[in-house]
Design a protein around this motif. Structure first.
Motif: not given
Length: 100
Positions: A25-26, A28-32, A37, A65, A69, A71-72
């Motif tokens: 989930h992280l 897929e949804t963040t750029s951390t 992660v 990723r 991934f 981006a929003p």
């Protein structure tokens, strides 16, 4: 909370599955960063996280990723690009990949 017996796995596999699901989930949804992660889901050693993630998902965290991934704010643009007919450098990307 789900029981390990329900999934017929041992406690280690159960905890790893929960951590990798959160990591997916992280990713897929963040750029951390991947090391971040890994730390966020409880891995002290990023190499161990990469190994477990690759074993459970079939790909490394970086590849996961890259494959998932978006981006929003760019999701609709990404879908339009993915749904273009296969031409030029986009060979292999066909309308079959389009969300319906």
């Amino acid at each position: 909370m789900r029981s390990p017996r329900r999934y017929r796995s041992g406690p280690i596999e159960y905890v790893q599955t929960l951590g990798i699901e959160e990591a997916k989930h992280l990713l897929e949804t963040t750029s951390t960063p991947i090391d971040g992660v890994a730390a966020a889901v409880g891995y002290r050693d990023p190499t161990s996280f990469r190994r477990v993630c690759a074993r459970m998902t079939g790909v490394t965290p970086a590849r996961f990723r890259d494959q998932s991934f978006v981006a929003p704010g760019l999701a609709s643009q990404w879908r339009r690009q993915r749904c273009m007919p296969a031409t030029g450098s986009r060979q292999g990307v066909t309308r079959d990949h389009c969300p319906r």
